[in-house]
Design a protein around this motif. Structure first.
Motif, PDB file in Angstrom:
ATOM      1  N   LYS A  16       0.797  -1.225   0.000  1.00  0.00           N
ATOM      2  CA  LYS A  16       0.000   0.000   0.000  1.00  0.00           C
ATOM      3  C   LYS A  16       0.832   1.279   0.000  1.00  0.00           C
ATOM      4  CE  LYS A  16      -4.000  -2.390   1.557  1.00  0.00           C
ATOM      5  NZ  LYS A  16      -5.393  -2.184   1.788  1.00  0.00           N
ATOM      6  N   PRO A  17       1.855   1.412   0.826  1.00  0.00           N
ATOM      7  CA  PRO A  17       2.659   2.642   0.759  1.00  0.00           C
ATOM      8  C   PRO A  17       3.324   2.828  -0.608  1.00  0.00           C
ATOM      9  CG  PRO A  17       3.235   1.381   2.727  1.00  0.00           C
ATOM     10  CD  PRO A  17       2.307   0.539   1.911  1.00  0.00           C
ATOM     11  N   LEU A  18       3.812   1.737  -1.178  1.00  0.00           N
ATOM     12  CA  LEU A  18       4.448   1.811  -2.497  1.00  0.00           C
ATOM     13  C   LEU A  18       3.447   2.217  -3.575  1.00  0.00           C
ATOM     14  CD1 LEU A  18       6.530  -1.489  -2.292  1.00  0.00           C
ATOM     15  CD2 LEU A  18       7.409   0.835  -2.135  1.00  0.00           C
ATOM     16  N   MET A  19       2.267   1.649  -3.523  1.00  0.00           N
ATOM     17  CA  MET A  19       1.242   1.967  -4.511  1.00  0.00           C
ATOM     18  C   MET A  19       0.797   3.425  -4.398  1.00  0.00           C
ATOM     19  SD  MET A  19      -1.067  -1.511  -4.408  1.00  0.00           S
ATOM     20  CE  MET A  19      -2.242  -0.963  -5.629  1.00  0.00           C
ATOM     21  N   LEU A  20       0.616   3.894  -3.165  1.00  0.00           N
ATOM     22  CA  LEU A  20       0.169   5.273  -2.966  1.00  0.00           C
ATOM     23  C   LEU A  20       1.216   6.268  -3.458  1.00  0.00           C
ATOM     24  CD1 LEU A  20      -2.098   7.040  -1.925  1.00  0.00           C
ATOM     25  CD2 LEU A  20      -1.080   6.915   0.352  1.00  0.00           C
ATOM     26  N   ARG A  21       2.461   6.011  -3.140  1.00  0.00           N
ATOM     27  CA  ARG A  21       3.539   6.907  -3.613  1.00  0.00           C
ATOM     28  C   ARG A  21       3.654   6.867  -5.140  1.00  0.00           C
ATOM     29  NH1 ARG A  21       6.098   9.047   0.577  1.00  0.00           N
ATOM     30  NH2 ARG A  21       6.190   7.928   2.542  1.00  0.00           N
ATOM     31  N   SER A  22       3.480   5.700  -5.722  1.00  0.00           N
ATOM     32  CA  SER A  22       3.538   5.572  -7.170  1.00  0.00           C
ATOM     33  C   SER A  22       2.393   6.348  -7.832  1.00  0.00           C
ATOM     34  CB  SER A  22       3.473   4.093  -7.555  1.00  0.00           C
ATOM     35  OG  SER A  22       3.455   3.951  -8.942  1.00  0.00           O
ATOM     36  N   LEU A  23       1.202   6.250  -7.274  1.00  0.00           N
ATOM     37  CA  LEU A  23       0.059   7.012  -7.793  1.00  0.00           C
ATOM     38  C   LEU A  23       0.343   8.512  -7.756  1.00  0.00           C
ATOM     39  CD1 LEU A  23      -3.264   5.531  -6.378  1.00  0.00           C
ATOM     40  CD2 LEU A  23      -2.601   5.791  -8.749  1.00  0.00           C
ATOM     41  N   MET A  24       0.891   8.966  -6.646  1.00  0.00           N
ATOM     42  CA  MET A  24       1.196  10.396  -6.529  1.00  0.00           C
ATOM     43  C   MET A  24       2.217  10.823  -7.572  1.00  0.00           C
ATOM     44  SD  MET A  24       1.089  11.506  -2.518  1.00  0.00           S
ATOM     45  CE  MET A  24       2.683  10.885  -2.190  1.00  0.00           C
ATOM     46  N   ARG A  25       3.244  10.036  -7.730  1.00  0.00           N
ATOM     47  CA  ARG A  25       4.290  10.360  -8.700  1.00  0.00           C
ATOM     48  C   ARG A  25       3.738  10.427 -10.123  1.00  0.00           C
ATOM     49  NH1 ARG A  25       7.491   7.238  -6.033  1.00  0.00           N
ATOM     50  NH2 ARG A  25       7.072   5.382  -7.254  1.00  0.00           N
ATOM     51  N   GLN A  26       2.862   9.498 -10.463  1.00  0.00           N
ATOM     52  CA  GLN A  26       2.378   9.394 -11.836  1.00  0.00           C
ATOM     53  C   GLN A  26       1.195  10.295 -12.160  1.00  0.00           C
ATOM     54  OE1 GLN A  26       1.866   5.045 -11.907  1.00  0.00           O
ATOM     55  NE2 GLN A  26       3.233   5.084 -13.675  1.00  0.00           N
ATOM     56  N   TYR A  27       0.287  10.487 -11.207  1.00  0.00           N
ATOM     57  CA  TYR A  27      -0.991  11.109 -11.552  1.00  0.00           C
ATOM     58  C   TYR A  27      -1.376  12.367 -10.769  1.00  0.00           C
ATOM     59  CZ  TYR A  27      -1.643   6.687 -13.935  1.00  0.00           C
ATOM     60  OH  TYR A  27      -1.486   5.601 -14.750  1.00  0.00           O
ATOM     61  N   VAL A  28      -0.734  12.626  -9.663  1.00  0.00           N
ATOM     62  CA  VAL A  28      -1.118  13.786  -8.861  1.00  0.00           C
ATOM     63  C   VAL A  28      -0.006  14.827  -8.965  1.00  0.00           C
ATOM     64  CG1 VAL A  28      -1.847  14.597  -6.585  1.00  0.00           C
ATOM     65  CG2 VAL A  28      -2.385  12.257  -7.296  1.00  0.00           C
ATOM     66  N   PRO A  29      -0.277  15.909  -9.697  1.00  0.00           N
ATOM     67  CA  PRO A  29       0.790  16.886  -9.960  1.00  0.00           C
ATOM     68  C   PRO A  29       1.227  17.622  -8.690  1.00  0.00           C
ATOM     69  CG  PRO A  29      -1.315  17.757 -10.661  1.00  0.00           C
ATOM     70  CD  PRO A  29      -1.555  16.339 -10.237  1.00  0.00           C
ATOM     71  N   ASP A  30       2.435  18.124  -8.732  1.00  0.00           N
ATOM     72  CA  ASP A  30       2.901  18.995  -7.659  1.00  0.00           C
ATOM     73  C   ASP A  30       2.899  20.417  -8.195  1.00  0.00           C
ATOM     74  OD1 ASP A  30       5.146  19.154  -9.281  1.00  0.00           O
ATOM     75  OD2 ASP A  30       6.347  17.833  -8.028  1.00  0.00           O
ATOM     76  N   GLU A  31       3.486  21.331  -7.458  1.00  0.00           N
ATOM     77  CA  GLU A  31       3.448  22.738  -7.865  1.00  0.00           C
ATOM     78  C   GLU A  31       4.275  23.026  -9.122  1.00  0.00           C
ATOM     79  OE1 GLU A  31       6.788  22.175  -4.984  1.00  0.00           O
ATOM     80  OE2 GLU A  31       4.682  21.644  -4.952  1.00  0.00           O
ATOM     81  N   LYS A  32       5.194  22.148  -9.481  1.00  0.00           N
ATOM     82  CA  LYS A  32       6.086  22.377 -10.619  1.00  0.00           C
ATOM     83  C   LYS A  32       5.528  21.878 -11.946  1.00  0.00           C
ATOM     84  CE  LYS A  32       9.959  21.823  -7.535  1.00  0.00           C
ATOM     85  NZ  LYS A  32      10.865  20.840  -7.015  1.00  0.00           N
ATOM     86  N   HIS A  33       4.624  20.929 -11.915  1.00  0.00           N
ATOM     87  CA  HIS A  33       4.149  20.295 -13.141  1.00  0.00           C
ATOM     88  C   HIS A  33       2.800  20.844 -13.568  1.00  0.00           C
ATOM     89  CE1 HIS A  33       7.133  17.413 -11.623  1.00  0.00           C
ATOM     90  NE2 HIS A  33       7.401  17.287 -12.903  1.00  0.00           N
ATOM     91  N   PRO A  34       2.659  21.158 -14.849  1.00  0.00           N
ATOM     92  CA  PRO A  34       1.372  21.644 -15.350  1.00  0.00           C
ATOM     93  C   PRO A  34       0.345  20.516 -15.390  1.00  0.00           C
ATOM     94  CG  PRO A  34       2.906  21.364 -17.151  1.00  0.00           C
ATOM     95  CD  PRO A  34       3.675  21.084 -15.895  1.00  0.00           C
ATOM     96  N   LEU A  35      -0.888  20.909 -15.521  1.00  0.00           N
ATOM     97  CA  LEU A  35      -1.974  19.943 -15.530  1.00  0.00           C
ATOM     98  C   LEU A  35      -2.876  20.217 -16.720  1.00  0.00           C
ATOM     99  CD1 LEU A  35      -3.592  17.760 -13.899  1.00  0.00           C
ATOM    100  CD2 LEU A  35      -4.782  19.661 -12.853  1.00  0.00           C
ATOM    101  N   SER A  36      -3.222  19.184 -17.429  1.00  0.00           N
ATOM    102  CA  SER A  36      -4.171  19.299 -18.527  1.00  0.00           C
ATOM    103  C   SER A  36      -5.517  18.798 -18.016  1.00  0.00           C
ATOM    104  CB  SER A  36      -3.713  18.452 -19.712  1.00  0.00           C
ATOM    105  OG  SER A  36      -4.776  18.258 -20.593  1.00  0.00           O
ATOM    106  N   LEU A  37      -6.507  19.673 -17.974  1.00  0.00           N
ATOM    107  CA  LEU A  37      -7.809  19.307 -17.433  1.00  0.00           C
ATOM    108  C   LEU A  37      -8.451  18.173 -18.221  1.00  0.00           C
ATOM    109  CD1 LEU A  37      -9.515  20.072 -15.063  1.00  0.00           C
ATOM    110  CD2 LEU A  37     -10.662  21.774 -16.448  1.00  0.00           C
TER     111      LEU A  37
END
Length: 155
Positions: A16-37
């Protein structure tokens, strides 16, 4: 990789911790990455499905679970919540909208302890978007929906 070697299946608590971190890395942007709605709607659906299917935010584990793994999972959920709060503070309405949507899911999926300790912060963040004349209608509607979920959640 040691977590994968000892896991029994995809529902194993150790993943579970690995999966959650992987999801964040792949799909949940941070302040530096743009987002396409346009793409984020599809990705949002995928993230929500994975979070719910694997109960990645539940922080429920057997009493016999290794303390390091418990800490790792709590830390991953902390990082998830912090990322959402960062998105909620974004000046970009699409990132804010995504953070609000994921916060609504988080309210439903998180542990009771996390819900109770975060409730006030989450409520104030959401209220600030409803009260702000500068926020878009999309953000306001998402905030109203998330507040409804916050009020009705059984966590």
């Amino acid at each position: 990789m040691a977590g994968f070697e000892q896991s029994k299946n995809m529902y194993d608590v150790r993943l579970k911790p690995l999966m959650l971190r992987s999801l964040m890395r792949q799909y949940v942007p941070d302040e530096k990455h743009p987002l396409s709605l346009n793409s984020s709607c599809f990705e949002l659906s995928k993230v929500v499905s994975i979070v719910q299917t694997h109960r990645l935010l539940s922080e429920s584990y057997p009493q016999s679970m290794d303390v390091k793994l418990v800490h790792s999972w709590k830390s991953a959920v902390d990082d998830w919540v912090n990322r959402l709060l960062l998105l909620l503070s974004s000046d970009m309405s699409d990132k804010c909208w995504l953070g609000i949507c994921l916060l609504g899911v988080t309210c439903q999926e998180c542990s009771s302890d996390r819900f109770l300790s975060s409730y006030s912060v989450w409520l104030h963040k959401l209220l600030s978007h409803i009260q702000s004349p500068a926020d878009s209608q999309l953000v306001k509607v998402a905030s109203c929906t998330a507040i409804s979920v916050l009020f009705t959640s059984n966590s």
